[in-house]
Design an enzyme around this catalytic site. Sequence first.
Site, PDB file in Angstrom:
ATOM      1  N   GLY A  45      -2.718  -9.454  13.162  1.00 31.61           N
ATOM      2  CA  GLY A  45      -3.149  -9.619  11.776  1.00 31.61           C
ATOM      3  C   GLY A  45      -1.921  -9.601  10.885  1.00 31.61           C
ATOM      4  O   GLY A  45      -0.907  -8.998  11.237  1.00 31.61           O
ATOM      5  N   GLN A  50       2.866  -8.770   3.166  1.00 33.86           N
ATOM      6  CA  GLN A  50       3.848  -8.544   4.231  1.00 33.86           C
ATOM      7  C   GLN A  50       4.898  -9.653   4.305  1.00 33.86           C
ATOM      8  O   GLN A  50       5.915  -9.486   4.985  1.00 33.86           O
ATOM      9  CB  GLN A  50       3.151  -8.385   5.584  1.00 33.86           C
ATOM     10  CG  GLN A  50       2.310  -7.104   5.660  1.00 33.86           C
ATOM     11  CD  GLN A  50       1.676  -6.939   7.025  1.00 33.86           C
ATOM     12  OE1 GLN A  50       0.627  -7.514   7.298  1.00 33.86           O
ATOM     13  NE2 GLN A  50       2.321  -6.188   7.893  1.00 33.86           N
ATOM     14  N   CYS A  98       1.828  -1.554  12.803  1.00 32.30           N
ATOM     15  CA  CYS A  98       1.904  -2.490  11.686  1.00 32.30           C
ATOM     16  C   CYS A  98       3.253  -3.202  11.759  1.00 32.30           C
ATOM     17  O   CYS A  98       4.277  -2.554  11.968  1.00 32.30           O
ATOM     18  CB  CYS A  98       1.783  -1.723  10.367  1.00 32.30           C
ATOM     19  SG  CYS A  98       1.852  -2.781   8.910  1.00 32.30           S
ATOM     20  N   LEU A  99       3.244  -4.523  11.597  1.00 33.87           N
ATOM     21  CA  LEU A  99       4.498  -5.281  11.700  1.00 33.87           C
ATOM     22  C   LEU A  99       5.500  -4.869  10.630  1.00 33.87           C
ATOM     23  O   LEU A  99       6.700  -5.074  10.801  1.00 33.87           O
ATOM     24  CB  LEU A  99       4.208  -6.791  11.615  1.00 33.87           C
ATOM     25  CG  LEU A  99       3.391  -7.373  12.778  1.00 33.87           C
ATOM     26  CD1 LEU A  99       3.066  -8.840  12.519  1.00 33.87           C
ATOM     27  CD2 LEU A  99       4.117  -7.218  14.107  1.00 33.87           C
ATOM     28  N   HIS A 140      -7.701  -2.767   8.365  1.00 31.75           N
ATOM     29  CA  HIS A 140      -6.248  -2.561   8.265  1.00 31.75           C
ATOM     30  C   HIS A 140      -5.634  -3.592   7.314  1.00 31.75           C
ATOM     31  O   HIS A 140      -4.841  -3.243   6.427  1.00 31.75           O
ATOM     32  CB  HIS A 140      -5.621  -2.663   9.664  1.00 31.75           C
ATOM     33  CG  HIS A 140      -4.129  -2.541   9.695  1.00 31.75           C
ATOM     34  ND1 HIS A 140      -3.473  -1.511  10.342  1.00 31.75           N
ATOM     35  CD2 HIS A 140      -3.151  -3.333   9.157  1.00 31.75           C
ATOM     36  CE1 HIS A 140      -2.159  -1.674  10.185  1.00 31.75           C
ATOM     37  NE2 HIS A 140      -1.936  -2.776   9.482  1.00 31.75           N
ATOM     38  N   GLU A 141      -6.013  -4.862   7.496  1.00 31.94           N
ATOM     39  CA  GLU A 141      -5.437  -5.923   6.664  1.00 31.94           C
ATOM     40  C   GLU A 141      -5.953  -5.844   5.221  1.00 31.94           C
ATOM     41  O   GLU A 141      -5.208  -6.075   4.272  1.00 31.94           O
ATOM     42  CB  GLU A 141      -5.730  -7.302   7.260  1.00 31.94           C
ATOM     43  CG  GLU A 141      -5.172  -7.516   8.667  1.00 31.94           C
ATOM     44  CD  GLU A 141      -3.691  -7.207   8.791  1.00 31.94           C
ATOM     45  OE1 GLU A 141      -2.947  -7.391   7.813  1.00 31.94           O
ATOM     46  OE2 GLU A 141      -3.264  -6.767   9.876  1.00 31.94           O
ATOM     47  N   HIS A 144      -4.011  -3.550   3.222  1.00 33.06           N
ATOM     48  CA  HIS A 144      -2.742  -4.104   2.732  1.00 33.06           C
ATOM     49  C   HIS A 144      -2.922  -4.735   1.347  1.00 33.06           C
ATOM     50  O   HIS A 144      -2.031  -4.658   0.506  1.00 33.06           O
ATOM     51  CB  HIS A 144      -2.214  -5.178   3.692  1.00 33.06           C
ATOM     52  CG  HIS A 144      -1.375  -4.650   4.814  1.00 33.06           C
ATOM     53  ND1 HIS A 144      -0.203  -3.962   4.597  1.00 33.06           N
ATOM     54  CD2 HIS A 144      -1.517  -4.720   6.163  1.00 33.06           C
ATOM     55  CE1 HIS A 144       0.328  -3.626   5.772  1.00 33.06           C
ATOM     56  NE2 HIS A 144      -0.444  -4.071   6.743  1.00 33.06           N
TER      57      HIS A 144
END
Length: 192
Positions: A45, A50, A98-99, A140-141, A144
Amino acid sequence: MIRPIVLYGSEILRTKCTPVSLEDPKLSEFIQDLWDTMYNANGIGLAAPQIGYTLQIFVADGTSLAEKYPEVANFKETFINPVLLEAYGDLWTYEEGCLSIPDVHAEIQRPYKVTIKYYDAQRQLQQKTFHGLAARIILHEYDHLQGKLFIDYLSPLRRRLLKKRLQQVKQGKIETVYPVVTAEKARLFTKL
Ligand code: ZN
């Protein structure tokens, strides 16, 4: 186009995102950039902030985990201007990452089901219910887009244990297999 991923510590990841115009001529290319960047980093995701844009868009593809989590067998979707209608069902735990926070993982509790309204890649309005890992990726996304990160759910003790590592990420003292941009160098865009 693969874009550098904004690292933890940047205000961009703490900014509440705003809706994007469905007619924006740059939208399709931007969504493609989200996919390219996510796949290049082996993510499941990725949300617009991000890669520096405080806009309400995220992409998700959980299909690589379908063997263990059958509910994501066909879960590949673009979410534009999403509105979370309900998160419900039993809480369950899963180790998230998380990236934007490389090499930090933690067990996080989230509700099992989510009902969400959004525009898909074809600009069609959808209202769907997802469960299990699909619901988790969405939550999660979606977080963000509200300026929230998974580590915000940790207890003060767990956060303290991660403090040094988070400080290293903030300063870019990390190695990743994908391009990143540090908090200091990242630029915030409010428009495509
Ligand atoms: Zn994330």
